[in-house]
Design an enzyme around this catalytic site. Structure first.
Site, short mmCIF file in Angstrom:
data_model
loop_
_atom_site.label_atom_id
_atom_site.label_comp_id
_atom_site.label_asym_id
_atom_site.label_seq_id
_atom_site.Cartn_x
_atom_site.Cartn_y
_atom_site.Cartn_z
N CYS A 7 -100.36 -56.25 161.02
CA CYS A 7 -99.83 -57.43 161.71
C CYS A 7 -98.76 -57.01 162.72
O CYS A 7 -97.76 -56.38 162.36
CB CYS A 7 -99.25 -58.39 160.68
N ASP A 33 -90.70 -64.04 173.77
CA ASP A 33 -92.15 -63.88 173.93
C ASP A 33 -92.42 -62.90 175.08
O ASP A 33 -91.77 -62.96 176.13
CB ASP A 33 -92.80 -65.23 174.22
N HIS A 49 -94.75 -62.34 155.51
CA HIS A 49 -96.03 -62.50 156.22
C HIS A 49 -96.77 -63.71 155.66
O HIS A 49 -97.44 -63.64 154.63
CB HIS A 49 -96.91 -61.26 156.10
N ASN A 93 -99.06 -73.08 166.99
CA ASN A 93 -100.51 -73.06 167.02
C ASN A 93 -101.01 -72.58 165.66
O ASN A 93 -100.45 -71.64 165.08
CB ASN A 93 -100.99 -72.11 168.12
N GLY A 99 -105.51 -72.65 168.69
CA GLY A 99 -105.02 -71.75 169.73
C GLY A 99 -104.17 -70.60 169.23
O GLY A 99 -103.47 -69.95 170.01
N HIS A 106 -95.53 -68.44 163.40
CA HIS A 106 -94.46 -68.39 164.40
C HIS A 106 -94.29 -69.74 165.06
O HIS A 106 -95.26 -70.47 165.26
CB HIS A 106 -94.69 -67.30 165.44
P1 5GP Z 1 -100.08 -67.81 169.56
O1 5GP Z 1 -101.13 -67.92 170.62
O2 5GP Z 1 -100.57 -67.02 168.37
O3 5GP Z 1 -99.45 -69.10 169.20
O4 5GP Z 1 -98.89 -67.01 170.24
C1 5GP Z 1 -98.69 -65.63 170.14
C2 5GP Z 1 -97.61 -65.29 171.12
O5 5GP Z 1 -97.15 -63.99 170.83
C3 5GP Z 1 -98.07 -65.29 172.58
O6 5GP Z 1 -97.28 -66.22 173.33
C4 5GP Z 1 -97.87 -63.85 173.02
O7 5GP Z 1 -97.39 -63.73 174.35
C5 5GP Z 1 -96.86 -63.32 172.02
N1 5GP Z 1 -96.99 -61.90 171.75
C6 5GP Z 1 -98.14 -61.23 171.42
N2 5GP Z 1 -97.89 -59.93 171.21
C7 5GP Z 1 -96.55 -59.77 171.39
C8 5GP Z 1 -95.69 -58.61 171.31
O8 5GP Z 1 -96.10 -57.50 171.02
N3 5GP Z 1 -94.37 -58.85 171.58
C9 5GP Z 1 -93.88 -60.07 171.90
N4 5GP Z 1 -92.56 -60.17 172.14
N5 5GP Z 1 -94.67 -61.18 171.97
C10 5GP Z 1 -95.98 -61.02 171.73
ZN ZN Z 2 -97.12 -60.36 159.56
#
Ligand code: 5GP
Ligand code: ZN
Length: 119
Positions: A7, A33, A49, A93, A99, A106
């Site tokens: 993860c 983000d 987790h 999400n 999504g 998170h």
């Molecule tokens: P989800 O689509 O799962 O709600 O959002 C995941 C978020 O995590 C996205 O907005 C994406 O930009 C962010 N994200 C994905 N990988 C990383 C990472 O390695 N570092 C950071 N800071 N954000 C991440």
């Molecule tokens: Zn995790």
């Protein structure tokens, strides 16, 4: 569900993947983000987790309460203007049809001037 070796958010909590940290305590971690949708855009995650909101139960009530009470405090610290003129958006999400791309629970906190929104 303490940590999942595959993860990316568990790796961010462990410091194995770098992030721009906003907040940390014994239960929670918050970081900017990597691909912001708004001038202020950070994520609050439990260190535990939990894959998504779909796995949240009564045993997580205190933890979820901590996340939701931390969000407005950090939003202001990160530059969101105060309510009611300013404010912020909180999004979680959940699952493919919700999504969700990263399967570690998170909360997105987004704010700041967003010219694509009316008003
Ligand atoms: P989800 O689509 O799962 O709600 O959002 C995941 C978020 O995590 C996205 O907005 C994406 O930009 C962010 N994200 C994905 N990988 C990383 C990472 O390695 N570092 C950071 N800071 N954000 C991440
Ligand atoms: Zn995790």
């Amino acid at each position: 569900m303490s940590a999942d070796a595959n993860c990316i958010f568990c790796k961010i909590v462990a410091g194995q993947i770098p992030s721009r940290k906003v907040f940390e305590d014994e239960d929670l971690f918050a970081f900017h983000d990597i691909a912001p949708w708004a001038p202020v855009h950070f994520l609050i995650i439990p260190k535990l987790h939990i894959p998504s909101m779909a796995q949240v139960g009564p045993e997580h009530a205190a933890l979820m309460g901590k996340i939701m009470t931390l969000a407005p405090q950090l939003a202001i610290e990160q530059g969101c203007r105060p309510y009611p003129e300013g404010g912020f958006r909180i999004v979680t999400n959940t699952g493919a049809e919700g999504g969700q791309e990263v399967h570690h629970l998170h909360v997105h906190v987004m704010g700041g001037p967003r010219p694509w929104l009316k008003g």
